[in-house]
Scaffold this motif. Structure first.
Motif, PDB file in Angstrom:
ATOM      1  N   GLU A 242       0.843  -1.192   0.000  1.00  0.00           N
ATOM      2  CA  GLU A 242       0.000   0.000   0.000  1.00  0.00           C
ATOM      3  C   GLU A 242       0.879   1.243   0.000  1.00  0.00           C
ATOM      4  OE1 GLU A 242      -2.572  -0.146   3.346  1.00  0.00           O
ATOM      5  OE2 GLU A 242      -3.810  -1.782   2.558  1.00  0.00           O
ATOM      6  N   ALA A 243       0.345   2.336  -0.498  1.00  0.00           N
ATOM      7  CA  ALA A 243       1.063   3.605  -0.471  1.00  0.00           C
ATOM      8  C   ALA A 243       1.313   4.018   0.979  1.00  0.00           C
ATOM      9  CB  ALA A 243       0.266   4.678  -1.195  1.00  0.00           C
ATOM     10  N   PRO A 244       2.392   4.718   1.261  1.00  0.00           N
ATOM     11  CA  PRO A 244       2.679   5.156   2.631  1.00  0.00           C
ATOM     12  C   PRO A 244       1.576   6.079   3.151  1.00  0.00           C
ATOM     13  CG  PRO A 244       4.583   5.471   1.190  1.00  0.00           C
ATOM     14  CD  PRO A 244       3.424   5.145   0.309  1.00  0.00           C
ATOM     15  N   THR A 245       1.406   6.081   4.442  1.00  0.00           N
ATOM     16  CA  THR A 245       0.449   6.999   5.055  1.00  0.00           C
ATOM     17  C   THR A 245       1.000   8.420   4.974  1.00  0.00           C
ATOM     18  OG1 THR A 245       1.461   6.651   7.226  1.00  0.00           O
ATOM     19  CG2 THR A 245      -0.404   5.232   6.618  1.00  0.00           C
ATOM     20  N   LYS A 246       0.139   9.413   5.114  1.00  0.00           N
ATOM     21  CA  LYS A 246       0.560  10.809   4.977  1.00  0.00           C
ATOM     22  C   LYS A 246       1.636  11.200   5.985  1.00  0.00           C
ATOM     23  CE  LYS A 246      -3.598  12.700   2.797  1.00  0.00           C
ATOM     24  NZ  LYS A 246      -4.680  13.714   2.895  1.00  0.00           N
ATOM     25  N   ASP A 247       1.542  10.662   7.198  1.00  0.00           N
ATOM     26  CA  ASP A 247       2.532  11.039   8.210  1.00  0.00           C
ATOM     27  C   ASP A 247       3.890  10.375   7.977  1.00  0.00           C
ATOM     28  OD1 ASP A 247       1.661   8.504   8.798  1.00  0.00           O
ATOM     29  OD2 ASP A 247       1.605   8.791  10.959  1.00  0.00           O
ATOM     30  N   ALA A 248       3.930   9.389   7.060  1.00  0.00           N
ATOM     31  CA  ALA A 248       5.198   8.720   6.738  1.00  0.00           C
ATOM     32  C   ALA A 248       5.821   9.287   5.478  1.00  0.00           C
ATOM     33  CB  ALA A 248       4.978   7.220   6.567  1.00  0.00           C
ATOM     34  N   MET A 249       5.175  10.310   4.876  1.00  0.00           N
ATOM     35  CA  MET A 249       5.635  10.882   3.615  1.00  0.00           C
ATOM     36  C   MET A 249       6.007  12.349   3.781  1.00  0.00           C
ATOM     37  SD  MET A 249       2.845   9.442   0.883  1.00  0.00           S
ATOM     38  CE  MET A 249       3.461  10.625  -0.329  1.00  0.00           C
ATOM     39  N   VAL A 250       6.816  12.829   2.847  1.00  0.00           N
ATOM     40  CA  VAL A 250       7.128  14.244   2.775  1.00  0.00           C
ATOM     41  C   VAL A 250       7.357  14.591   1.312  1.00  0.00           C
ATOM     42  CG1 VAL A 250       9.626  13.938   3.086  1.00  0.00           C
ATOM     43  CG2 VAL A 250       8.563  16.106   3.716  1.00  0.00           C
ATOM     44  N   ASP A 251       6.985  15.798   0.917  1.00  0.00           N
ATOM     45  CA  ASP A 251       7.144  16.234  -0.473  1.00  0.00           C
ATOM     46  C   ASP A 251       8.509  16.872  -0.638  1.00  0.00           C
ATOM     47  OD1 ASP A 251       6.895  17.081  -3.034  1.00  0.00           O
ATOM     48  OD2 ASP A 251       5.257  18.496  -2.678  1.00  0.00           O
ATOM     49  N   TYR A 252       9.329  16.318  -1.538  1.00  0.00           N
ATOM     50  CA  TYR A 252      10.660  16.876  -1.757  1.00  0.00           C
ATOM     51  C   TYR A 252      10.562  18.261  -2.394  1.00  0.00           C
ATOM     52  CZ  TYR A 252      15.620  17.064  -2.859  1.00  0.00           C
ATOM     53  OH  TYR A 252      16.933  17.425  -2.924  1.00  0.00           O
ATOM     54  N   GLY A 253       9.545  18.442  -3.238  1.00  0.00           N
ATOM     55  CA  GLY A 253       9.282  19.769  -3.761  1.00  0.00           C
ATOM     56  C   GLY A 253      10.002  20.123  -5.044  1.00  0.00           C
ATOM     57  N   ARG A 254      10.905  19.252  -5.530  1.00  0.00           N
ATOM     58  CA  ARG A 254      11.602  19.507  -6.778  1.00  0.00           C
ATOM     59  C   ARG A 254      12.161  18.205  -7.308  1.00  0.00           C
ATOM     60  NH1 ARG A 254      17.290  20.190  -5.535  1.00  0.00           N
ATOM     61  NH2 ARG A 254      17.648  20.367  -3.289  1.00  0.00           N
ATOM     62  N   GLU A 255      12.820  18.260  -8.447  1.00  0.00           N
ATOM     63  CA  GLU A 255      13.400  17.060  -9.034  1.00  0.00           C
ATOM     64  C   GLU A 255      14.369  16.406  -8.039  1.00  0.00           C
ATOM     65  OE1 GLU A 255      16.767  16.737 -12.263  1.00  0.00           O
ATOM     66  OE2 GLU A 255      14.841  17.027 -13.291  1.00  0.00           O
ATOM     67  N   LEU A 256      14.283  15.094  -7.910  1.00  0.00           N
ATOM     68  CA  LEU A 256      15.159  14.415  -6.967  1.00  0.00           C
ATOM     69  C   LEU A 256      16.609  14.583  -7.356  1.00  0.00           C
ATOM     70  CD1 LEU A 256      13.360  11.000  -6.334  1.00  0.00           C
ATOM     71  CD2 LEU A 256      13.196  13.116  -5.028  1.00  0.00           C
ATOM     72  N   PRO A 257      17.497  14.693  -6.361  1.00  0.00           N
ATOM     73  CA  PRO A 257      18.924  14.849  -6.670  1.00  0.00           C
ATOM     74  C   PRO A 257      19.506  13.559  -7.235  1.00  0.00           C
ATOM     75  CG  PRO A 257      18.628  14.521  -4.322  1.00  0.00           C
ATOM     76  CD  PRO A 257      17.249  14.679  -4.910  1.00  0.00           C
TER      77      PRO A 257
END
Length: 261
Positions: A242-257
């Motif tokens: 299953e997809a991670p829960t919201k509290d287990a995720m964070v938005d990187y906000g840009r192209e991954l390094p």
């Protein structure tokens, strides 16, 4: 009343009978060994020619819905240690490369990457293969990503490469290929499972161990040219994905390094 033989007579008879009994037992054992069927109690694939055994193993793998793949993979991009649970709809597990360890989770087309702060702080490069020292801004951002799942955008350059580690069919088709003339090798036991080996080019083109118990699944594969050894287990054993829960995720906000592996 019948007289009992003296005790010394009984003892002599026993001493004489013992070697005879041992010889008879040994003869029976040798006879049994000589006539023992090495395929007794197996699925019978060990009696087949090498190409037929390989075909049976490939058909079993193609029909399977899930598998655990672990071991070492050597490719042009470096050396990776994999421990992945895979099924048709996605996968979950870890990948360790020269410089880092990260976890991947894919459910459908949604792909997530999880790593520690050090991974994110040192992930950027100068575009020529050399790492750049992390700035204070990099370190602060990395701390927020520590041990969190980050969704990998589908248009990100790393998406296709990372997704490849979670594709069951792609990995099995790409990693389990023998090269050269096939021949049948020795019997073995791997992880408690009896196997028969199929060799490519007498082992130089890879060695595939196929289960002699139940369905003839691939059990272990040594890739040609020392390009890694992979173990395959838990065939058709389903697992939660299953997809991670919201509290287990964070938005990187840009192209991954880009990482420097």
């Amino acid at each position: 009343m019948t007289a009992l033989p003296p005790a010394t007579t009984v003892a002599r008879a026993r001493r004489a009978a013992l070697p005879v009994a041992l010889c008879l037992g040994l003869a029976a054992a040798l006879t049994a060994c000589a006539g023992e069927d090495p395929d007794a109690g197996t699925n019978g694939v060990g009696k087949l020619e090498a190409t037929a055994i390989e075909a049976k193993a490939k058909a079993a793998a193609d029909a399977a819905q899930a598998v655990r793949l672990s071991g070492t993979l050597v490719s042009k991009g470096g050396t990776y240690k994999l421990n992945m649970q895979l099924k048709k709809s996605g996968g979950i597990g870890s990948v360790t490369s020269k410089n880092s360890t990260f976890e991947l989770l894919r459910a459908g087309d949604a792909l997530y990457l999880k790593a520690d702060a050090d991974f994110w702080a040192h992930a950027d490069s100068d575009g020529k293969g050399a790492s750049k020292p992390p700035t204070e801004e990099d370190t602060a951002a990395a701390d927020k990503l520590d041990d969190k799942y980050v969704k990998v955008p589908e248009d990100d350059p790393s998406y296709k490469q990372l997704r490849g580690f979670t594709e069951m069919d792609v990995l099995l088709d790409g990693l389990l290929g023998l090269h050269g003339k096939r021949s049948k090798g020795d019997r073995d036991t791997i992880g408690g499972i009896r196997t028969v080996k199929v060799l490519g080019a007498e082992g130089g083109g890879g060695t595939l161990d196929v289960s002699l118990q139940g369905t003839p699944y691939p059990v272990q594969f040594a890739r040609a040219g020392g390009a890694g050894v992979l173990t395959l287990a838990d065939w058709n054993e389903d697992f939660e994905l299953e997809a991670p829960t919201k509290d287990a995720m964070v938005d990187y906000g840009r192209e991954l390094p880009r990482t420097n592996d």
